[in-house]
Design a protein around this motif. Sequence first.
Motif, PDB file in Angstrom:
ATOM      1  N   SER A 187       0.747  -1.040   0.129  1.00 16.77           N
ATOM      2  CA  SER A 187      -0.058   0.006   0.098  1.00 16.77           C
ATOM      3  C   SER A 187       0.795   1.396   0.045  1.00 16.77           C
ATOM      4  CB  SER A 187      -1.017   0.057   0.996  1.00 16.77           C
ATOM      5  OG  SER A 187      -0.294   0.006   2.416  1.00 16.77           O
ATOM      6  N   THR A 188       2.042   1.065   0.642  1.00 21.07           N
ATOM      7  CA  THR A 188       2.890   2.484   0.503  1.00 21.07           C
ATOM      8  C   THR A 188       3.686   2.664  -0.401  1.00 21.07           C
ATOM      9  OG1 THR A 188       4.396   1.287   2.150  1.00 21.07           O
ATOM     10  CG2 THR A 188       2.783   2.547   3.083  1.00 21.07           C
ATOM     11  N   VAL A 189       4.269   1.546  -1.203  1.00 14.42           N
ATOM     12  CA  VAL A 189       5.251   1.857  -2.414  1.00 14.42           C
ATOM     13  C   VAL A 189       4.423   1.270  -3.711  1.00 14.42           C
ATOM     14  CG1 VAL A 189       7.086   1.586  -0.559  1.00 14.42           C
ATOM     15  CG2 VAL A 189       6.177  -0.412  -2.158  1.00 14.42           C
ATOM     16  N   VAL A 190       3.296   0.750  -3.684  1.00 14.57           N
ATOM     17  CA  VAL A 190       2.670   0.562  -5.075  1.00 14.57           C
ATOM     18  C   VAL A 190       2.856   1.416  -6.236  1.00 14.57           C
ATOM     19  CG1 VAL A 190       0.456   1.179  -4.785  1.00 14.57           C
ATOM     20  CG2 VAL A 190       0.775  -0.738  -6.269  1.00 14.57           C
ATOM     21  N   VAL A 191       3.028   2.631  -6.000  1.00 14.44           N
ATOM     22  CA  VAL A 191       3.390   3.458  -7.061  1.00 14.44           C
ATOM     23  C   VAL A 191       4.372   4.810  -6.536  1.00 14.44           C
ATOM     24  CG1 VAL A 191       1.081   3.544  -7.961  1.00 14.44           C
ATOM     25  CG2 VAL A 191       1.497   5.248  -6.286  1.00 14.44           C
ATOM     26  N   SER A 192       5.009   4.500  -5.353  1.00 14.43           N
ATOM     27  CA  SER A 192       5.853   5.378  -4.851  1.00 14.43           C
ATOM     28  C   SER A 192       6.996   5.863  -5.522  1.00 14.43           C
ATOM     29  CB  SER A 192       6.189   5.085  -3.447  1.00 14.43           C
ATOM     30  OG  SER A 192       5.185   5.096  -2.444  1.00 14.43           O
ATOM     31  N   PHE A 193       7.672   4.536  -5.917  1.00 10.48           N
ATOM     32  CA  PHE A 193       9.187   4.800  -6.592  1.00 10.48           C
ATOM     33  C   PHE A 193       8.920   5.299  -8.081  1.00 10.48           C
ATOM     34  CE2 PHE A 193      10.500   1.831  -3.159  1.00 10.48           C
ATOM     35  CZ  PHE A 193      11.560   2.485  -2.660  1.00 10.48           C
ATOM     36  N   PRO A 194       7.867   4.597  -8.801  1.00 12.18           N
ATOM     37  CA  PRO A 194       7.812   5.256 -10.098  1.00 12.18           C
ATOM     38  C   PRO A 194       7.196   6.758 -10.254  1.00 12.18           C
ATOM     39  CG  PRO A 194       6.541   3.064 -10.137  1.00 12.18           C
ATOM     40  CD  PRO A 194       7.009   3.436  -8.701  1.00 12.18           C
ATOM     41  N   ALA A 205       4.799  12.615  -0.049  1.00 16.80           N
ATOM     42  CA  ALA A 205       3.704  12.780  -1.040  1.00 16.80           C
ATOM     43  C   ALA A 205       3.684  11.555  -1.595  1.00 16.80           C
ATOM     44  CB  ALA A 205       3.980  14.053  -2.042  1.00 16.80           C
ATOM     45  N   ALA A 206       4.842  10.906  -1.818  1.00 20.74           N
ATOM     46  CA  ALA A 206       4.839   9.513  -2.957  1.00 20.74           C
ATOM     47  C   ALA A 206       4.042   8.494  -1.926  1.00 20.74           C
ATOM     48  CB  ALA A 206       6.171   9.185  -3.134  1.00 20.74           C
ATOM     49  N   ILE A 207       4.445   8.452  -0.524  1.00 19.68           N
ATOM     50  CA  ILE A 207       3.501   7.357   0.246  1.00 19.68           C
ATOM     51  C   ILE A 207       2.060   7.749   0.440  1.00 19.68           C
ATOM     52  CG2 ILE A 207       3.406   6.568   2.393  1.00 19.68           C
ATOM     53  CD1 ILE A 207       6.427   6.898   2.820  1.00 19.68           C
ATOM     54  N   GLU A 208       1.889   8.967   0.570  1.00 21.99           N
ATOM     55  CA  GLU A 208       0.553   9.392   0.582  1.00 21.99           C
ATOM     56  C   GLU A 208      -0.183   9.023  -0.706  1.00 21.99           C
ATOM     57  OE1 GLU A 208      -2.928  12.176   0.125  1.00 21.99           O
ATOM     58  OE2 GLU A 208      -0.907  12.162  -1.014  1.00 21.99           O
TER      59      GLU A 208
END
Length: 268
Positions: A187-194, A205-208
């Motif tokens: 839930s915290t990194v599914v889109v964070s790194f991209p 903001a990435a985690i949120e």
Amino acid sequence: MTAFHVMAGSGAGLAHPDIRRISVADVFDALRLGWQDFNAKPSHYVFLCLIYPIAGVVLATWSSGVNMLPLLYPLASGFALLGPVAAIGLYEISRRRELGMDTSWRHALDVRRSPALASILGLAFMLLVLFVVWLLVAQSLYAQLFGEIPAASLPALYQQVTGTDQGWTLILVGNAVGFVFAVIVLSTVVVSFPLLLERDVGAIAAIETSVRATLANPVPVAVWGLIVAAGLVIGSIPVFVGLAVVMPILGHATWHLYRKMVAAPQAK
């Protein structure tokens, strides 16, 4: 020189990228696009991902000592928590292919010049901490059920885990706790790194954004998590070698899943 920042982005306020609702069909479409990216130059991507299976073998060998045997399964399963970090270079390759740019494997290293590098490293450190905490929890659970003295051999450990009531308790409780860790990471990194690779929005903001994307698409994200788990299990069976193929496909697919869930930035 870009200012060093981790939690916040380069802008004045906290970014809130728009989230799209997707379907399970979109998840499988992202997987299809990930396969296409991999199939474009598979030799490059297998080379890039060899470090992942090699690291897996090293961990398995290290844990094969008597004192580390109880951590063999937690290491193998928990190592997947670090997968998003290993796939950062693959996100960059997919991004460049999407833009029609050169996709030579060397560009996977371009992340080192990203304005959001500090935030990316911060998220990577967070995953490393979660990985270590998972190992400590697994070790503590084993010690509570079987005591401080580990099994003398791998066959003895197998018999201990599958042939006793304490062993089945370890299996059920251990996997339940592992599921909680997996949900937190997903839930915290599914889109964070991209997101950080494309936009310097900061770690918070990435985690949120990743959490909002998960809450807006609980079923598709859950299906994606199952696909990732199944892929990592299948790739790990032949002594981790299969991960050299599974990892790049999942890594590329993650970029396309990000594209489907997070709206592109508006032109200024």
